[in-house]
Design an enzyme around this catalytic site. Sequence first.
Site, PDB file in Angstrom:
ATOM      1  CG  ASP A 248     -97.041 -62.646 -54.608  1.00  0.00           C
ATOM      2  OD1 ASP A 248     -96.107 -63.443 -54.764  1.00  0.00           O
ATOM      3  OD2 ASP A 248     -97.351 -62.145 -53.504  1.00  0.00           O
TER       4      ASP A 248
ATOM      5  CG  HIS B 234     -99.708 -65.828 -53.578  1.00  0.00           C
ATOM      6  ND1 HIS B 234     -99.243 -67.076 -53.219  1.00  0.00           N
ATOM      7  CD2 HIS B 234     -99.067 -64.949 -52.758  1.00  0.00           C
ATOM      8  CE1 HIS B 234     -98.365 -66.947 -52.228  1.00  0.00           C
ATOM      9  NE2 HIS B 234     -98.252 -65.682 -51.927  1.00  0.00           N
TER      10      HIS B 234
ATOM     11  CD  GLU C 136     -94.617 -60.449 -52.642  1.00  0.00           C
ATOM     12  OE1 GLU C 136     -94.442 -61.583 -53.137  1.00  0.00           O
ATOM     13  OE2 GLU C 136     -95.564 -60.165 -51.899  1.00  0.00           O
TER      14      GLU C 136
END
Length: 270
Positions: free
Chosen positions: A108, A112, A235
């Site tokens: 990210d 974002h 992630e």
Amino acid sequence: MKPTVLLLFFFLLSSISFSHATTAYPSIPGTTSVEYGADTDALIPPRREVYGNGRIFDVSHRYSTNMPAFETNDGVGEFLWLPNSMKNGSISNNSEFKLPTHTGTHVDAPGHVFDHYFDAGFDVDTLDLEVLNGPALLVDVPRDKNITAEVMKSLHIPKGVRRVLFRTLNTDRRLMFQKEFDSSYVGFMKDGAQWLVDNTDIKLVGIDYLSVAAYDDLIPSHLVFLEGREIILVEALKLDDIQPGIYSVHCLPLRLPGAEGSPIRCILIK
Ligand SMILES: *[C@@H]1O[C@H](CO)[C@@H](O)[C@H](O)[C@H]1NC(C)=O
Ligand SMILES: *[C@@H]1O[C@H](CO)[C@@H](O)[C@H](O)[C@H]1NC(C)=O
Ligand SMILES: CC(=O)N[C@H]1CO[C@H](CO)[C@@H](O)[C@@H]1O
């Protein structure tokens, strides 16, 4: 989510795939891990989780139609096709794919969750590769809680540690190997994110499901992490079967100006 769409073309050197079931990575038909050497005559590509005599761990997930996607039970769905194929007379096979940028193992960027950062261009092309590459700590977090300030405190991560991969109950529950999105995944609560920002030197935060933020604190935790534009969030890492400890992490996002997320390949080297 602002799923900027990624469209890429690439050559796929495809060969016959083969499945030997293993318990460790059962999820994707035809892509089960195969080691070199076992059957040298057969045309079987090696597919590995670990390289270099146990020294290099691939901590990215394979992209597959059945891998989970945020807030859907349908998984990622079909994303790869072959417009030019040798079987149909082309001189080579040329496949295409199309994926939301926050799919599978991904990164990210500040844009974002901050629209003014998005407009200013804080996209994945601006992320600091020095943060994404270097010594990193893989830690197990307590399995009975989300990552709160209290949990962060209890981990006693020394000052000076700049890259931490948090392994949680998500890995034990094999959530990334299950098609249905599960909002009960473990992630950072806002106070945990704030504690990390205020009390540690951590700039790379890695986690083992689709979001570093617990579902209940989805946006608040992202805001806390990304506001300073120094912390990078990685992630949906695949942290199965790796000893906790210190590694060298290497993560490289695609150079996609204008995209606030990108698929990322990450490895750990012992
Ligand atoms: C090859 O062409 C045929 C007929 O146009 C089509 O039905 C088939 O799906 C194509 N196969 C591939 C792999 O593109
Ligand atoms: C973590 O938070 C989610 C909601 O965001 C909740 O469903 C889940 O039960 C919590 N997990 C633990 C281990 O407390
Ligand atoms: C060499 C070759 O033909 N490779 C692949 C090209 O695409 C077809 C599908 O049309 C695959 O089956 C082949 O393996």
